[in-house]
Design a protein around this motif. Structure first.
Motif, PDB file in Angstrom:
ATOM      1  N   VAL A   1       1.288   4.165  -3.190  1.00  0.00           N
ATOM      2  CA  VAL A   1       1.061   5.601  -2.998  1.00  0.00           C
ATOM      3  C   VAL A   1       2.292   6.399  -3.418  1.00  0.00           C
ATOM      4  O   VAL A   1       2.188   7.428  -4.104  1.00  0.00           O
ATOM      5  CB  VAL A   1       0.688   5.889  -1.531  1.00  0.00           C
ATOM      6  CG1 VAL A   1       0.640   7.401  -1.286  1.00  0.00           C
ATOM      7  CG2 VAL A   1      -0.657   5.263  -1.193  1.00  0.00           C
ATOM      8  N   LEU A  30      -3.240   4.794  -7.880  1.00  0.00           N
ATOM      9  CA  LEU A  30      -4.063   5.315  -6.784  1.00  0.00           C
ATOM     10  C   LEU A  30      -5.297   4.452  -6.546  1.00  0.00           C
ATOM     11  O   LEU A  30      -5.671   4.184  -5.399  1.00  0.00           O
ATOM     12  CB  LEU A  30      -4.468   6.761  -7.099  1.00  0.00           C
ATOM     13  CG  LEU A  30      -3.331   7.791  -7.068  1.00  0.00           C
ATOM     14  CD1 LEU A  30      -3.833   9.148  -7.522  1.00  0.00           C
ATOM     15  CD2 LEU A  30      -2.739   7.891  -5.661  1.00  0.00           C
ATOM     16  N   ALA A  90      -4.224   1.288  -4.863  1.00  0.00           N
ATOM     17  CA  ALA A  90      -3.925   1.526  -3.448  1.00  0.00           C
ATOM     18  C   ALA A  90      -5.209   1.636  -2.621  1.00  0.00           C
ATOM     19  O   ALA A  90      -5.287   1.116  -1.492  1.00  0.00           O
ATOM     20  CB  ALA A  90      -3.090   2.792  -3.301  1.00  0.00           C
ATOM     21  N   LEU A  91      -6.214   2.311  -3.171  1.00  0.00           N
ATOM     22  CA  LEU A  91      -7.478   2.454  -2.456  1.00  0.00           C
ATOM     23  C   LEU A  91      -8.151   1.088  -2.263  1.00  0.00           C
ATOM     24  O   LEU A  91      -8.647   0.766  -1.165  1.00  0.00           O
ATOM     25  CB  LEU A  91      -8.413   3.400  -3.218  1.00  0.00           C
ATOM     26  CG  LEU A  91      -9.796   3.629  -2.599  1.00  0.00           C
ATOM     27  CD1 LEU A  91      -9.655   4.228  -1.203  1.00  0.00           C
ATOM     28  CD2 LEU A  91     -10.637   4.531  -3.493  1.00  0.00           C
ATOM     29  N   ALA A 110       2.614   6.485  -7.221  1.00  0.00           N
ATOM     30  CA  ALA A 110       1.634   7.384  -7.837  1.00  0.00           C
ATOM     31  C   ALA A 110       2.085   8.837  -7.721  1.00  0.00           C
ATOM     32  O   ALA A 110       1.978   9.622  -8.664  1.00  0.00           O
ATOM     33  CB  ALA A 110       0.268   7.200  -7.181  1.00  0.00           C
ATOM     34  N   VAL A 111       2.613   9.207  -6.527  1.00  0.00           N
ATOM     35  CA  VAL A 111       3.076  10.581  -6.334  1.00  0.00           C
ATOM     36  C   VAL A 111       4.289  10.877  -7.215  1.00  0.00           C
ATOM     37  O   VAL A 111       4.507  12.017  -7.650  1.00  0.00           O
ATOM     38  CB  VAL A 111       3.409  10.821  -4.851  1.00  0.00           C
ATOM     39  CG1 VAL A 111       4.031  12.196  -4.653  1.00  0.00           C
ATOM     40  CG2 VAL A 111       2.152  10.688  -3.998  1.00  0.00           C
ATOM     41  N   LEU A 130       0.833  -1.200   0.000  1.00  0.00           N
ATOM     42  CA  LEU A 130       0.000   0.000   0.000  1.00  0.00           C
ATOM     43  C   LEU A 130       0.871   1.254   0.000  1.00  0.00           C
ATOM     44  O   LEU A 130       0.622   2.211  -0.754  1.00  0.00           O
ATOM     45  CB  LEU A 130      -0.916  -0.014   1.228  1.00  0.00           C
ATOM     46  CG  LEU A 130      -1.887   1.165   1.379  1.00  0.00           C
ATOM     47  CD1 LEU A 130      -2.861   1.196   0.234  1.00  0.00           C
ATOM     48  CD2 LEU A 130      -2.626   1.075   2.709  1.00  0.00           C
ATOM     49  N   VAL A 131       1.924   1.269   0.853  1.00  0.00           N
ATOM     50  CA  VAL A 131       2.827   2.418   0.896  1.00  0.00           C
ATOM     51  C   VAL A 131       3.562   2.576  -0.434  1.00  0.00           C
ATOM     52  O   VAL A 131       3.711   3.687  -0.966  1.00  0.00           O
ATOM     53  CB  VAL A 131       3.825   2.267   2.056  1.00  0.00           C
ATOM     54  CG1 VAL A 131       4.853   3.395   2.029  1.00  0.00           C
ATOM     55  CG2 VAL A 131       3.097   2.238   3.388  1.00  0.00           C
ATOM     56  N   GLN A 170      -0.856   7.519 -13.265  1.00  0.00           N
ATOM     57  CA  GLN A 170      -1.029   7.799 -11.845  1.00  0.00           C
ATOM     58  C   GLN A 170      -2.327   7.186 -11.326  1.00  0.00           C
ATOM     59  O   GLN A 170      -2.368   6.630 -10.226  1.00  0.00           O
ATOM     60  CB  GLN A 170      -1.061   9.322 -11.610  1.00  0.00           C
ATOM     61  CG  GLN A 170       0.294   9.992 -11.684  1.00  0.00           C
ATOM     62  CD  GLN A 170       0.165  11.489 -11.487  1.00  0.00           C
ATOM     63  OE1 GLN A 170      -0.043  12.225 -12.426  1.00  0.00           O
ATOM     64  NE2 GLN A 170       0.290  11.923 -10.246  1.00  0.00           N
TER      65      GLN A 170
END
Length: 682
Positions: free
Chosen positions: A78, A660, A663-664, A81-82, A74-75, A656
């Motif tokens: 994220v 995301l 991850a959600l 994506a950033v 998960l980390v 991206q």
């Protein structure tokens, strides 16, 4: 820092954000930190409980590792994506999205600056070639030049240096036209990119139209590869002029050359050569201050009639093209001036001022004519025309005068009592006319004295320090009030003591016009038979007429000079036989001036060869780079083809979003599993 478009098929627009991947170790660290060691105390009841738990230990361990892996992933998602991942934006072979890529290479002469062993243009072409090599089979490539004018070329290999400036506005128009969906082959591209390879010169990029970039950014990603350096030094010969507006045989002529150092360090012991007809006749050594000018004076006597050339050449540096400047000038036996009076006496005083005594030894040869004779006289052989108290001009005469001045001739006008103001206002008064000024009412108050306005104008500048020459006490009884047209580009050389303009000038085409509000002879009288002015009998009249001639005829010299990219100023009525360019090629096209140097033009057979000087525009010599804060915000700049993908492109956003959303989804799954595992359901 960004991943390269060339070496990677997948990259990140914000590579620095990947440092946060270290945060992925946080769940593991928390897990290890939370493990506690207890002092074991035997207890009968716990013995039976531990035996039961050992049966499920493998299942519990797997559950814990699954939750730990999901939290770590998960980390990672994220952070990725950033970091703005992209693939299509790299333009690699096999890209999933067909891309139309517009490569714009700056070919202005500042790209001829040599860093180390190669020019900036050579480096730009190398980097552009690497980018082009990464094209996919479904991609389209358009190669344009940033030049004046810009051009579309077949390939990067076809790009060649030019000696002109960069015209960014025209180039952006050509880019917009290349991106326009004009046919089916353009519409099939889901993505478009524009990449500039340039030195980001301040004179080019800080004058950019923000509207043009905004319009382009709505449909394409914009990037620039900077091949320049911020502190480049460059010496240039920025000006070369003759101190006198005309050259005659045997007369000593002074030439002033200006050198400018565009860098931040002084240039010492710079060798400067003065050439006449391609032969070095004088050499000097000078020191040029950092960011400053130095003016050198050379002198020369020409022994033969005809067209001659002079040049000033400074020692070479890393940009040699602007180290030489040329000047072409005709050498005549005498200066020829036409003096036209309303009546013959109206021009007599001007003729006497130009050539006192009328001797053959005078360098000025005036010809006196009346108003009625003007229509039959060919103006081309004359260096300047004086009109004194001419009542009016016919439409044909006005048109011939306009054509004469536009091509470099000089015109000086004295008014008087015969002048018909309405006729002059019809001929003048327009911004595109010979003199954008209206003749107002006739002022009848006597004025004794002239204000030279600080002696700023060339017509009155020689009177500085010569207050006894009579200019300041010039008597004027009557004159026309001159009313400049709106936004008229005129200069006031001198006024009367009440502030009314007395002598004004303007530029028209390549020529110059001087207008005097009062008469140039004693023949103009008022109702009481008093002359408008006694200036023609005043000691300042002869020098002021000479200076008017010098200034007005100065446009004649400019008729043989131009800059790269501008057509040769050859008279329209001339029959061209051939033009020999500085590179040795022969042409008949007067606009073919893409190379600086001397152009030998054979016009009419009787004229022989006439030389024209074509120089570079030294605004391009200033290599200072644009302030990054003043560049269009839509333009992403890099020193290599590692151009950032954070320009808001659809491709970047498309990569991206999956990260995301994944991850959600993973977060929701992790929460559900943690709840189930905690209750012991699973």
């Amino acid at each position: 820092m960004q991943m390269s478009w060339i070496t990677l098929g997948f990259g990140f627009g914000s590579l620095a954000m990947l440092g946060w991947l270290a945060a992925a170790a946080a769940p593991l660290a928390i897990h290890l930190w939370s493990r506690r060691r207890y002092r074991e105390v035997p207890w009968a009841a716990v013995t039976f409980l531990l035996a039961a738990m050992r049966k499920n230990s493998r299942r519990i361990q797997l559950q814990q590792w699954l939750l730990l892996a999901m939290r770590t992933l998960l980390v990672v998602l994220v952070v990725l994506a950033v970091a703005k991942p992209y693939a299509e934006e790299a333009g690699v072979v096999g890209s999933a999205v067909p891309t139309h890529r517009v490569v714009v290479i700056d070919t202005s002469f500042s790209l001829g600056y040599r860093d180390a062993d190669k020019t900036r243009l050579a480096r730009a072409k190398e980097q552009a070639a690497k980018l082009v090599a990464s094209q996919g089979p479904a991609d389209k490539l358009t190669v344009l030049t940033l030049a004046d004018p810009p051009r579309e070329l077949a390939s990067v290999e076809a790009v060649a240096p030019t000696q002109g400036r960069a015209n960014l506005a025209a180039t952006l128009d050509l880019v917009a036209a290349a991106l326009a969906p004009g046919d089916d082959s353009t519409r099939r591209f889901e993505r478009q990119e524009v990449i500039f390879f340039t030195d980001l010169q301040r004179s080019t990029w800080e004058s950019t139209s923000a509207e043009q970039f905004t319009a382009l950014a709505e449909k394409t990603a914009l990037a620039a590869v900077d091949v320049g350096t911020p502190d480049a030094a460059n010496l240039a010969v920025t000006d070369l002029d003759a101190a006198t507006p005309f050259v005659t045989v045997g007369a000593e002529v002074a030439f002033d050359a200006t050198l400018h150092e565009f860098g931040g360090a002084p240039r010492d012991d710079c060798t400067v050569e003065f050439l006449v007809d391609d032969v070095v006749v004088e050499e000097k050594s000078i020191d040029v201050p950092a960011g400053g000018d130095v003016t050198l004076r050379f002198s020369q006597r020409f022994r033969t009639l005809g067209s001659h050339t002079v040049a000033v050449r400074a020692a070479g540096d890393r940009l040699e093209l602007d180290n030489t400047r040329w000047l072409a000038l005709p050498v005549d036996e005498r200066l020829s001036v036409l003096c036209v009076g309303g009546q013959r006496d109206d021009g007599k005083y001007i003729v006497d001022a130009l050539s006192p005594g009328g001797g053959d030894e005078s360098p000025i040869q005036p010809r006196l004519a009346t108003e009625g004779e003007l229509a039959e006289i060919d103006l081309a052989p004359f260096d300047c025309v004086f009109l004194s108290n001419v009542a009016q001009l016919t439409a044909d005469e006005a048109e011939r005068l306009e054509r004469y001045v536009r091509q470099g001739g000089g015109l000086a006008i004295f008014l008087g009592d015969e002048v018909l103001a309405d006729a002059y206002n019809a001929m003048f008064g327009r911004r595109e006319s010979l003199m954008p000024v209206q003749l107002g009412e006739i002022a009848t108050e006597s004025r004794f004295g002239v204000d030279p306005l600080g002696y700023r104008h060339p017509v009155v500048a020689p009177f500085r320090g010569r207050e006894r020459a009579g200019l300041l006490t010039t008597p004027v009884r009557q004159y026309y009030r001159l009313v400049p047209a709106d936004s008229a580009e005129i200069e006031v050389a001198a006024t009367l003591v009440n502030g009314d303009p007395l002598v004004i000038s303007s530029q028209f085409g390549r020529g110059r016009v001087v207008l005097v509000a009062t008469a140039g002879s004693l023949a103009s009288v008022d109702a009481s038979d008093e002359p408008w002015t006694t200036w023609p009998a005043w000691p300042s009249f002869l020098p002021i007429v000479r200076e008017m001639l010098n200034y007005a005829a100065g446009g004649r010299e400019s008729a043989f000079q131009t800059i790269v990219g501008t057509p040769l100023p050859i008279p329209t009525a001339t029959t061209l036989l051939e033009i020999i360019r500085p590179d040795g090629r022969t042409t008949l096209v007067a606009s073919d001036t893409d190379v600086s140097g001397i152009y030998a033009v054979r016009r009419n057979r009787a004229d022989g060869v006439v030389h024209y000087a074509v120089n570079v525009d030294t605004r391009e010599s200033d290599l200072a780079q644009a302030d990054r804060g003043k560049l269009p915000p839509q333009l992403v700049v890099s020193k290599t083809t590692d151009v950032a993908s954070d320009s808001g492109s659809a491709a970047s956003a498309a990569w991206q979003s999956p990260f995301l959303w994944t991850a959600l989804a993973l977060l929701l799954v992790e929460m559900c599993l943690a709840w189930l595992f905690g209750r012991g359901v699973a």
